[in-house]
Design an enzyme around this catalytic site. Sequence first.
Site, PDB file in Angstrom:
ATOM      1  N   CYS A 123       0.831  -1.211   0.000  1.00 49.30           N
ATOM      2  CA  CYS A 123       0.000   0.000   0.000  1.00 49.30           C
ATOM      3  C   CYS A 123       0.862   1.256   0.000  1.00 49.30           C
ATOM      4  O   CYS A 123       0.474   2.287  -0.567  1.00 49.30           O
ATOM      5  CB  CYS A 123      -0.939  -0.008   1.198  1.00 49.30           C
ATOM      6  SG  CYS A 123      -0.097  -0.141   2.800  1.00 49.30           S
ATOM      7  N   ASN A 150      -8.578   4.712  -0.304  1.00 51.99           N
ATOM      8  CA  ASN A 150      -8.023   3.467   0.214  1.00 51.99           C
ATOM      9  C   ASN A 150      -7.520   2.634  -0.959  1.00 51.99           C
ATOM     10  O   ASN A 150      -8.292   2.293  -1.855  1.00 51.99           O
ATOM     11  CB  ASN A 150      -9.109   2.700   0.981  1.00 51.99           C
ATOM     12  CG  ASN A 150      -8.619   1.368   1.512  1.00 51.99           C
ATOM     13  OD1 ASN A 150      -7.428   1.079   1.503  1.00 51.99           O
ATOM     14  ND2 ASN A 150      -9.547   0.548   1.978  1.00 51.99           N
ATOM     15  N   HIS A 201      -1.448   0.417   7.661  1.00 52.03           N
ATOM     16  CA  HIS A 201      -2.043   0.608   6.345  1.00 52.03           C
ATOM     17  C   HIS A 201      -1.918   2.074   5.971  1.00 52.03           C
ATOM     18  O   HIS A 201      -2.120   2.966   6.801  1.00 52.03           O
ATOM     19  CB  HIS A 201      -3.518   0.185   6.342  1.00 52.03           C
ATOM     20  CG  HIS A 201      -4.125   0.149   4.973  1.00 52.03           C
ATOM     21  ND1 HIS A 201      -3.559  -0.534   3.929  1.00 52.03           N
ATOM     22  CD2 HIS A 201      -5.248   0.724   4.467  1.00 52.03           C
ATOM     23  CE1 HIS A 201      -4.304  -0.398   2.841  1.00 52.03           C
ATOM     24  NE2 HIS A 201      -5.338   0.373   3.146  1.00 52.03           N
TER      25      HIS A 201
END
Length: 662
Positions: free
Chosen positions: A72, A269, A244
């Site tokens: 990520c 996201n 994250h």
Amino acid sequence: MKEEGRTESGGLFEDRDFPDEDASLFSDRFTPIARLQGDITWLRPQEICQAPALFPDNINLAHVKQGLLGDCWFLCACTFLLKSKQLLNKVLPPDQPQWGDSSYRGSFRFCFWQRGHWTEVTIDDRLPCINSSLCFSRCHSPTAFWVALLEKAYAKLYGSYEQLWAGQVSEALVDLTGGLTEHWSLGDFGLEEEEEGERTEQDSDQVRRRRLDLNLLYPVRDDCALSCSTHSTPGGVSELDQYHALTVMEWLDVKKLSEGEVRLLRIRNPWGRCCWGGAWICGAGWSTVDPVCASDLRARVAEGEFWLDEAEFMTHFDDVTVGYPISEEGHLKSIYTGNLLPHSHQLTGRWVKGHSAGGSRNSSGYSSNPKFWLKVCEKGEVLVTLLQHRKRKNPEKHAQTPLEDSKNTKHQHYQAIALHAWKVEKKRFNLSRMLNKPPCASTHCHAYEREVVLRRQLEPGYYLLIPSTYQPGAEARFLIRVFSSSATSLSALKSPAPSLPLTTDGEWETSYFRGSWVEGRTAGGSRNFLSHWQNPSFPFTVSDEPSGVNVRITLQQSRPDTDLHPIGFHVYQVREGESEQTIPRDEDPVASCIPHCYTQDVSHACSLPPGAYTIVPSTYQPDCSANFTLSLARRTHRKVVKSQERLGKAIQEVSHISVMQS
């Protein structure tokens, strides 16, 4: 990296350096993707869909969607490229043959900024798939492949896909832009302020920088990259893991129906789905603003995006990464003032154990660290950054590290580093006295980061920059970068720094000598040759009674790494009434640095009784010409006063051992 490979019968390129094998997927087999071994096949885009393209017609469908790989951090940086065609074209050079073109050969070129330069990486377009679908990152459009190909090129740069599991958004942003980032913590500064108590004026600036103030970024909000991350599961982020990273797409101030304004941030996201349950998802928040405005803002939300307000943002996320804006001309823009920083310089350096890895200001060897001159021509905003090169992973150690522990991951790859600067008022100065004073600017504490940033408004003049690791003897290569609004220059001090024993019962005074071995004149070679005494000699005296090691000598040759001479030196005692020219030719040395070594520098520490001595440096063979520098450090008996710094905390600038005199 050069394009090396072979072509299939159809003429399509196959990359031998990054083949469609497990070696390109796995390195340590310590991540969950190791379970995919044996299930992955490699397919070209035209084997996955009928009409592949790099980008879709609808740019909203070009955004990234994370797959089974925990990268990520990299994908957040990729999202920023879509906001800047200039940067995207730098990373993915335009006009490359694509599927359907007659010149298409199955290869693509990408560029990444590495260690101060843009590096080209060429790959073939075979991508890891499971059941004929991409198993790692993709675009929201199933026919767009720029993200999957960029991810593969980045994996090749790192060594494998698995090497991309867990990382820092700041590193990926720098690799993709060549720019600069800063990292702000949202959750731990309050406790630290209480622990530290009173701070100096310099330290208060560091607190201000750590405490994120979105008002500071408001003038550059449309141009800077902004990413947020969480290290634990907050109340609003119901399904996030322990680490994250997400992207801040935009933020703006909206008038409320009652009084005042509310600041809203649109977050993306990389998983491609909403993971938030706050007031601006359920609808309660929207009832407080104008319905027309609310409808417009809600219409901007694409798949995987959500709105939240500043209070939620500051409460539920742990830290923020800010990427500096880059102008069309490629110049950095300050996130503090909005000023362009058109003047830039960079120089490389390294910390070498036993020579230039002096440790923090707590250490008596601090002044042996590398040193750089910064000249500021006019008053202006100056940013100096210290970027260390990444250490390669140790597979055995890494396999024992929890995946979620981002701090441990950073400790594996990097040393704890810091940067200090002193303003030098005169051309000739005493280094040991100067280091007794607090620096005029610093990063304040050593941090396990790839890059740390020092920012100040600096007056015209000369500044001495000293980069350091926290631990003495910690080795690494690094890059010093300077960005400024006014004209500056950057240069390295040529004199080698002495390697000093880390004692606590005295100071070290250092002298420097420059010399040359000249063929036919002063290049006499080693003691194996009668011409040895033609070498240059450097007399010195020892006056204090020894108590352990009291002399440290370092010899450095001025030649490139690819063309070194083997070098060494001998120390001879000069008897009373004699000179170094009358030393008997059969006299044995009292100390030696041998055998001669093919290296940039050699060093030797010894204990010598009071008396007169001379140093004779030499190459192994006669008639090997080169310039060299000799440093001689002698210990004196004066009390040591140290600076006190705890790793990760602000430095208490008390005073510092005077370790070297220029």
